[in-house]
Design an enzyme around this catalytic site. Sequence first.
Site, mmCIF file in Angstrom:
data_model
loop_
_atom_site.group_PDB
_atom_site.id
_atom_site.type_symbol
_atom_site.label_atom_id
_atom_site.label_comp_id
_atom_site.label_asym_id
_atom_site.label_seq_id
_atom_site.Cartn_x
_atom_site.Cartn_y
_atom_site.Cartn_z
ATOM 1 N N TYR A 146 0.807 -1.220 0.000
ATOM 2 C CA TYR A 146 0.000 0.000 0.000
ATOM 3 C C TYR A 146 0.836 1.263 0.000
ATOM 4 O O TYR A 146 1.646 1.464 0.887
ATOM 5 C CB TYR A 146 -0.932 0.033 1.211
ATOM 6 C CG TYR A 146 -1.988 -1.025 1.141
ATOM 7 C CD1 TYR A 146 -2.899 -1.043 0.097
ATOM 8 C CD2 TYR A 146 -2.054 -2.019 2.107
ATOM 9 C CE1 TYR A 146 -3.865 -2.023 0.024
ATOM 10 C CE2 TYR A 146 -3.026 -3.003 2.037
ATOM 11 C CZ TYR A 146 -3.929 -2.997 0.988
ATOM 12 O OH TYR A 146 -4.873 -3.963 0.927
ATOM 13 N N HIS A 207 -4.665 4.440 -0.047
ATOM 14 C CA HIS A 207 -4.552 4.204 1.396
ATOM 15 C C HIS A 207 -4.106 5.463 2.133
ATOM 16 O O HIS A 207 -3.354 5.384 3.107
ATOM 17 C CB HIS A 207 -3.588 3.049 1.676
ATOM 18 C CG HIS A 207 -4.114 2.069 2.682
ATOM 19 N ND1 HIS A 207 -4.086 2.302 4.030
ATOM 20 C CD2 HIS A 207 -4.706 0.869 2.528
ATOM 21 C CE1 HIS A 207 -4.623 1.271 4.669
ATOM 22 N NE2 HIS A 207 -5.016 0.394 3.777
#
Length: 399
Positions: A146, A207
């Site tokens: 992420y 994210h």
Amino acid sequence: MTAPEGIDLVIVVVETSEPGLTGYGCATFTQRASAVHDVVERYLSPLLVGRDVSRIEDLWRLMMANSYWRSGPVLNNAIGGVDMALWDIKGKQAGMPLYQLLGGACRDRVDVYRHADGSTLAEVVANARKLVASGHRYVRCQIGGYGAAGAMTKSANAESSTDGRAIDPVDDRIPIDPRRYMALATEMLHHVRRELGPDVELLHDIHERVPVGELPRFAKGIDDVGLFFLEDPVPPDQAGWLRNIRDASVTPIALGELFTSPEQWLQIIQDRLIDFIRVHISHVGGITPARRLAALCDAYGVRTAWHGPGDCSPFGHAANVHLDFAVPNFGIQEMYQPAPVMDRVFPGVLKVTDGAVYPPDQPGLGIGFDEAAAAEFPPALVPPKWTRTRSPDGTLIWP
Ligand code: MG
């Protein structure tokens, strides 16, 4: 609490005075599991025992009002788990799958997206191709974990970064580099589109790991990829930046897995600053508030994309899917692949076929719970490591 796959899950069990009539719900806040457990056992159980399980809306309001201060992930999950169990009971009493009680199916199947991760371009493409070959029409592509471009593995408690940089042994710090991430993610998404062609829907999750002022340029740079949506560009407290991203880019935006309170979504929905709402149903307090939220979104042309990660029990995934069938403004459903052991602990765990889930046929949520099997997998109940991400100079950043 149980962790068959090494992820702490919290399950609420509501027993009734009717023999055999039991409801199950997901109250999984994996990072603070025992706090949720404590709220359910010490406060909600004494508040609720003896009351009429049929009064779901009233009981939801009672649970919310009872602590005076309300919302937040711990209280919401505790209430959300009970709320799901009450809807499970309602469906079992009616002898209907829950989506039937919520108005019946709006579609024949619920399409899901799964994750194609990799530390190289070739790895991401290979994993995306595997998903497409197994029937998936929607694929989320991530490189290097992420928001991290080779700086963090996808493993929740990674031991080392994918580019070989060591994780700090004392702080377990996981270095991430937003600048490298943006460059590599832009390259990866264009590459995957060229390799897979125009017919596969591609998604990507930021994210919240990019400085918000960089987001308009990043989003503009991937417009040509034609993403289905760009997930969680901003954290909840920076939603004011959505307008800047909108002005710069035509890529649809999905937001909300960190939302816990209506104040966080009311204005951005009314201002049409997002295209998809992706709250985590137990984190907002269960099915009762989620169906209200879905109806609000429908009025503004916003579609649903409920959060469906590994730290969500099969009851939580089932709640997502029942709502997905019943709401007109369904967009897409995130779905993870449960390990075989989950079938033993949660008989009837939902299966994905050709990239979709088909209508569940059992009453209520339609998932069983083998408490003896669950007890074989005690939760770890330790502070997570992956939420200690730092930039190259050592600054802690929001995960
Ligand atoms: Mg996400």
